[in-house]
Design an enzyme around this catalytic site. Structure first.
Site, PDB file in Angstrom:
ATOM      1  N   TYR A 147       0.843  -1.185   0.000  1.00 18.55           N
ATOM      2  CA  TYR A 147       0.000   0.000   0.000  1.00 18.55           C
ATOM      3  C   TYR A 147       0.884   1.243   0.000  1.00 18.55           C
ATOM      4  CZ  TYR A 147       0.248  -0.224   5.238  1.00 18.55           C
ATOM      5  OH  TYR A 147       0.647  -0.298   6.554  1.00 18.55           O
ATOM      6  N   CYS A 148       0.368   2.302  -0.635  1.00 18.85           N
ATOM      7  CA  CYS A 148       1.112   3.544  -0.843  1.00 18.85           C
ATOM      8  C   CYS A 148       2.505   3.286  -1.415  1.00 18.85           C
ATOM      9  CB  CYS A 148       1.228   4.355   0.451  1.00 18.85           C
ATOM     10  SG  CYS A 148       1.691   6.088   0.197  1.00 18.85           S
TER      11      CYS A 148
END
Length: 278
Positions: A147-148
């Site tokens: 994620y990110c």
């Protein structure tokens, strides 16, 4: 041998500890505080500043996340899992914060010689310095199914434990990192994987959202076989700041910084209202 970026060795560091303010400490306040501090550091009315902060069960979205086709349903899901949801004012995509995630902002004065990559590189060097006695295996490269994801993802053996973002305000730059210290990186990733499944579904989007694989995320304790607390890592950061600087002082926002903080907080509240409740 650990590299020390020149930005990390100012004559004076200011240290602000907001790691134990508890669940009532709003993440909106954190991002407004970094903006206010960036202004004063950029004006040279404050020295280079390090601020550490912890927020209980919060998902911090990036601006593209707020444009997911089914964002309202996705936010409802997060709230059903007892997470607060905000949209931040710095780059990147969704990250998950909780009591096991320590955040650090290093706030530097800008100059013509310092481009955006220098701030990122300084944070990478600082993180390696903080943990230099434990591991030499911290790498910085994108983990695309985390994620990110970003160029400055920090990982050990291919598993990401930290991500870096940066926000420039006037003549100051706040470089922010989250460090997954305790708990399960895989479980945090599972929550955000479901968030994107609900928020995007099968819709076509201009923006390419991550296809999260929870197996590529882990906490530092999981990766290093440690039993650290967030406070243990906080103490490591403080020791590193003392070693790298000729002087270290600790004091909260002054009157001018409070004024800038209130203005920036109002902007954050307005942005979040428009992004999530429109």
């Amino acid at each position: 041998m650990t590299t020390i970026h020149p930005l990390l060795t100012p004559s004076h560091y200011r240290f602000i500890d907001q790691s134990e303010l508890g669940p009532d400490f709003s993440p909106l306040h954190s991002f407004a505080a970094d903006d206010a501090l960036s202004i004063s550091v950029g004006n040279h009315t404050s020295p280079t500043t390090a601020r550490i902060w912890v927020h209980d069960k919060t998902v911090v979205l990036g601006i593209p996340d707020a444009r997911l086709p089914y964002i309202s349903e996705a936010v409802d899901y997060l709230e059903s899992e007892n997470y607060r949801v905000i949209v931040r004012n710095s780059g990147g995509l969704a990250v998950l914060l909780d009591e096991g995630v320590l955040n650090l902002s290093l706030i530097f004065p800008d100059s013509k010689e310092v481009n955006i990559h220098e701030g990122y590189n300084a944070m990478v060097d600082f993180t390696r310095y903080v943990f230099r006695d434990v591991t030499n295996d911290i790498e910085a490269y994108e983990i695309p199914d985390s994620y990110c994801p970003g160029t400055y993802d920090l990982s050990i053996n291919g598993k990401k434990f930290a991500g870096i973002s940066q926000r420039r305000v006037k003549q100051g730059s706040a470089v922010q990192i989250y460090l997954d210290v305790t708990g399960s990186g895989k479980e945090r990733a599972r929550i955000l994987k479901r968030f994107y499944e609900i928020g995007k579904k099968e819709a076509a989007t201009r923006f390419e959202y991550p296809e999260i694989n929870p197996e590529v995320m882990a906490s530092m304790n999981e990766l290093l076989g440690k039993n650290w607390t967030v406070r243990d890592v906080r103490n490591r950061i403080l020791s590193a700041l003392q070693e790298l600087s000729g002087e270290l002082t600790s004091y909260s926002l002054n009157e001018d910084e409070h004024k800038d903080f209130e203005k920036r907080l109002a902007h954050m509240i307005d942005r979040n209202h428009k992004a999530l409740r429109a």
